[in-house]
Design a protein around this motif. Structure first.
Motif, short mmCIF file in Angstrom:
data_model
loop_
_atom_site.label_atom_id
_atom_site.label_comp_id
_atom_site.label_asym_id
_atom_site.label_seq_id
_atom_site.Cartn_x
_atom_site.Cartn_y
_atom_site.Cartn_z
N THR A 1 0.86 -1.18 0.00
CA THR A 1 0.00 0.00 0.00
C THR A 1 0.89 1.22 0.00
O THR A 1 1.81 1.34 0.81
CB THR A 1 -0.92 0.02 1.24
OG1 THR A 1 -1.72 -1.17 1.23
CG2 THR A 1 -1.84 1.24 1.23
N ILE A 2 0.62 2.15 -0.93
CA ILE A 2 1.43 3.34 -1.12
C ILE A 2 0.57 4.56 -0.86
O ILE A 2 -0.53 4.70 -1.43
CB ILE A 2 1.97 3.42 -2.56
CG1 ILE A 2 2.68 2.12 -2.93
CG2 ILE A 2 2.87 4.63 -2.74
CD1 ILE A 2 2.78 1.87 -4.42
N PHE A 3 1.05 5.46 -0.01
CA PHE A 3 0.36 6.73 0.23
C PHE A 3 1.40 7.82 0.08
O PHE A 3 2.35 7.92 0.85
CB PHE A 3 -0.27 6.76 1.62
CG PHE A 3 -1.29 7.86 1.77
CD1 PHE A 3 -2.54 7.73 1.20
CD2 PHE A 3 -0.98 9.02 2.44
CE1 PHE A 3 -3.49 8.75 1.32
CE2 PHE A 3 -1.92 10.04 2.57
CZ PHE A 3 -3.17 9.90 2.01
N SER A 4 1.27 8.64 -0.96
CA SER A 4 2.35 9.55 -1.36
C SER A 4 2.21 10.98 -0.86
O SER A 4 2.95 11.85 -1.29
CB SER A 4 2.45 9.56 -2.90
OG SER A 4 1.23 10.02 -3.45
N SER A 5 1.31 11.24 0.07
CA SER A 5 1.11 12.59 0.56
C SER A 5 1.44 12.67 2.05
O SER A 5 0.69 12.19 2.89
CB SER A 5 -0.35 13.01 0.33
OG SER A 5 -0.57 14.32 0.81
N SER A 6 2.58 13.29 2.39
CA SER A 6 2.94 13.42 3.81
C SER A 6 2.12 14.56 4.42
O SER A 6 1.75 15.52 3.75
CB SER A 6 4.43 13.68 3.98
OG SER A 6 4.79 14.93 3.46
N GLY A 7 1.84 14.45 5.71
CA GLY A 7 1.08 15.48 6.41
C GLY A 7 -0.35 15.61 5.90
O GLY A 7 -0.96 16.66 6.00
N TYR A 8 -0.90 14.53 5.38
CA TYR A 8 -2.25 14.55 4.80
C TYR A 8 -3.28 15.00 5.83
O TYR A 8 -3.35 14.46 6.93
CB TYR A 8 -2.58 13.15 4.29
CG TYR A 8 -3.94 13.01 3.65
CD1 TYR A 8 -4.19 13.58 2.41
CD2 TYR A 8 -4.95 12.31 4.27
CE1 TYR A 8 -5.42 13.45 1.81
CE2 TYR A 8 -6.20 12.17 3.69
CZ TYR A 8 -6.42 12.75 2.46
OH TYR A 8 -7.66 12.62 1.87
#
Length: 100
Positions: free
Chosen positions: A61-68
């Motif tokens: 699982t990839i989540f590419s937005s830090s501080g979302y």
């Protein structure tokens, strides 16, 4: 047991809601084998470090937005080479960065 509560195909009810399904190792292996694939790379589910490897290292699982949404999560990136090599990079959340 990671398959507890799943049907014979490896799917089950998810605690997040009635229209969302949980899947286990059996579902992953059947999908990968039936499609001639080695991995499932999925996105858009927030993860603390931006990446999560699960289901016996076959689902990434990839989540590419830090501080979302002002959360304290990092961002993840996956690079796939032509030879099939997988490189995973995690960017820690920058606490001093302004939120828009």
């Amino acid at each position: 047991d990671s398959e507890k509560g799943l049907d014979k195909y490896g799917f089950g009810v998810n605690a997040r809601g009635p229209s969302i399904r949980t899947f286990g190792k059996r579902a992953v292996e059947k999908f990968l084998g039936g499609n001639g694939l080695e991995y499932i790379l999925r996105a858009h589910q927030e993860k603390c470090n931006g990446l999560r490897v699960s289901q016996h290292a076959k689902v990434i699982t990839i989540f590419s937005s830090s501080g979302y949404c002002n959360h304290d999560n990092g961002a993840g990136v996956v690079f796939l080479s032509a030879s099939g090599e997988i490189r995973m990079v995690i960017k820690a959340h920058n606490h001093t960065q302004a939120h828009g």
